[in-house]
Design an enzyme around this catalytic site. Structure first.
Site, PDB file in Angstrom:
ATOM      1  N   ARG A 139      -6.783  -2.256   2.330  1.00  0.00           N
ATOM      2  CA  ARG A 139      -5.506  -2.925   2.566  1.00  0.00           C
ATOM      3  C   ARG A 139      -5.624  -4.449   2.637  1.00  0.00           C
ATOM      4  NH1 ARG A 139      -4.879   1.365   1.188  1.00  0.00           N
ATOM      5  NH2 ARG A 139      -3.728   3.081   2.138  1.00  0.00           N
TER       6      ARG A 139
ATOM      7  N   SER B 281       3.711   1.309   7.634  1.00  0.00           N
ATOM      8  CA  SER B 281       2.641   1.386   8.633  1.00  0.00           C
ATOM      9  C   SER B 281       2.434   0.022   9.286  1.00  0.00           C
ATOM     10  CB  SER B 281       1.336   1.849   7.984  1.00  0.00           C
ATOM     11  OG  SER B 281       1.469   3.160   7.479  1.00  0.00           O
TER      12      SER B 281
ATOM     13  N   GLU C 169      -1.302  -4.284  10.098  1.00  0.00           N
ATOM     14  CA  GLU C 169      -1.184  -4.296   8.643  1.00  0.00           C
ATOM     15  C   GLU C 169       0.037  -5.118   8.242  1.00  0.00           C
ATOM     16  OE1 GLU C 169      -0.319  -0.915   5.283  1.00  0.00           O
ATOM     17  OE2 GLU C 169      -1.920  -0.512   6.708  1.00  0.00           O
TER      18      GLU C 169
END
Length: 332
Positions: free
Chosen positions: A200, A251, A321
Site C-alpha cells: 500500500r 480501509s 492508510e
C-alpha cells in the site's frame, strides 16, 4: 475499445481573467480563467463534495484540468506564485481537515481516456479513470487481471500512487509503467521498480510528482461471461463484508502482519465506538463511517483513539492508510 483524451490548447498564465461568483453561502469567490482553455481556478472551493467522507474545509485555490496541457499550465501557475500544490483524485482515501488546504489543489478526476490494445494485452489509462469502471470494462471484453479491483473506490492515478490492492492482488503486480509530471512541467515514464512499491505504498507518496497515466498488463482472450461472473463475485464479497451505507474512506489502517487491523480493533472492543458523527463501523472495524454530520476532527480523533487503545492492548502501532491533508493540530 478506445476513448481518446481531448487535446486542448496550451494553458498560459499571462493575461488572466478573473470574475466574482456567489457561492451557496453568499460569499464571493474568485474564479481565475486561464486563457485559451476551459481551465478555471476557483478560490475557496469547498472540498467536502470531493471526498468520499463528505467532510473537509475549503481549498484556497482549486482546479480540475481536463487535459495534460491544462494540468501543466496549472502547475506553472502554482510555481510562478510559489504555491503549495496538493493533488486530489477521487478523494476516496483522504481525510481533509476542517480548516481546509492552503495553496492550490489540483483534481485529476477529469483526466480521462482508456485504450485496450489487443495486440499487447495492455490497458493504458489516464489518471482520472475510475478503477471499478475499468474492472467492469475489462471483464466485458474478456480481459483477465482486474477482477479484484471492482470494489476499489478510487482512480487509476491514486491506485498507482498507493499501490491499491485487494484479494491478494495489487497494482504493482500488473503495472508496466506510469507517466508522471514533475512540478517543472516535465514528463517521465517510470517502471514499477523505479516506483519502489511495497504494501500500500510507493515512492510517489508524499512527493510532488503527479501521475498522468498508467499502462497495465492484462490477459485478453478469456470468455467475457466467466470474467464478468468472477468480477461480480468480488463485488458481492465487498458489499457483504464492508460498509457502503454511510460515507467512508475505505480501509483506515494498514494491516500489521500477521494480523489484520480490523481484527485488532474488534478484539479491542471498539466496534461501534463513536466520536461525534464518526463511528467505527459495525460491519468491518477497519472502517470509520460518517453517520451524519461528522466533522473531519471527529474522524481524526477517532483514528487517534483507536491507535491509542490498540497500542495499549496489543503493543502494536496501527499505521493509517488514509492520507490526511491540512492542519489537524489541536483537533482532539
Amino acid at each position: 475499445m478506445t476513448i481518446s483524451q481531448a487535446v486542448g490548447n496550451v494553458c498560459t498564465v499571462s493575461a488572466l481573467n478573473t470574475k466574482k461568483h456567489q457561492t451557496a453561502n453568499s460569499v464571493d469567490s474568485e474564479v481565475i480563467y486561464l486563457p485559451n482553455t476551459d481551465c478555471a481556478i476557483k478560490s475557496q472551493a469547498c472540498l467536502s463534495a470531493f471526498t468520499s467522507y463528505r467532510v473537509g474545509g475549503a481549498a484556497d485555490l482549486y482546479v480540475a484540468p481536463r487535459n495534460l496541457e491544462a494540468l501543466q499550465a496549472s502547475l506553472k501557475y502554482a510555481k510562478e506564485r510559489d504555491l503549495k500544490v496538493t493533488t486530489l483524485g477521487a478523494g476516496s482515501n483522504l481525510l481533509v481537515s476542517d480548516r481546509g488546504i492552503s495553496g492550490l489543489v489540483i483534481a485529476t478526476r477529469h483526466l480521462r481516456f482508456s485504450n485496450f490494445d489487443p495486440q499487447t494485452g495492455q490497458l493504458t489509462v489516464a489518471a482520472g479513470e475510475s478503477i471499478p469502471s475499468l474492472a467492469w470494462a475489462a471483464a466485458e471484453l474478456g480481459w483477465q487481471g482486474l477482477e479484484w479491483a471492482v470494489g476499489i473506490p478510487g482512480t487509476a492515478g491514486g491506485a498507482v500512487v498507493m499501490n491499491a490492492g485487494a484479494h491478494n492482488s495489487c497494482i504493482a503486480d500488473m503495472l508496466v509503467s506510469a507517466e508522471v509530471l514533475s512540478p517543472d512541467g516535465t514528463l517521465e515514464t517510470l517502471t514499477p521498480e523505479q516506483l519502489g512499491y511495497n504494501y500500500r505504498t510507493s515512492l510517489l507518496q508524499g512527493g510532488d510528482r503527479i501521475v498522468t497515466q498508467a499502462t497495465l498488463q492484462l490477459a485478453p482472450g478469456a470468455d467475457p461471461a466467466k470474467v464478468v461472473a468472477i468480477t461480480k463475485e468480488h463485488k458481492k464479497h465487498r458489499l457483504s463484508t464492508q460498509p457502503y451505507n454511510f460515507p467512508s474512506c475505505g480501509s483506515v489502517f494498514r494491516n500489521p502482519k500477521p494480523y489484520s487491523a480490523g481484527w485488532l480493533i474488534e478484539q479491542t472492543g471498539l466496534k461501534g465506538y463513536q466520536i461525534g458523527g464518526a463511528q467505527v463501523a459495525l460491519l468491518h472495524a477497519n472502517f470509520i463511517v460518517n453517520r451524519g454530520g461528522a466533522k473531519a476532527s471527529d474522524i481524526f480523533c477517532l483514528i487517534r483513539h483507536i491507535q491509542h487503545q490498540v497500542q495499549e492492548r496489543w503493543s502494536i502501532n496501527l499505521e493509517p492508510e488514509v492520507k490526511m491533508l491540512g492542519e489537524f493540530q489541536g483537533a482532539c
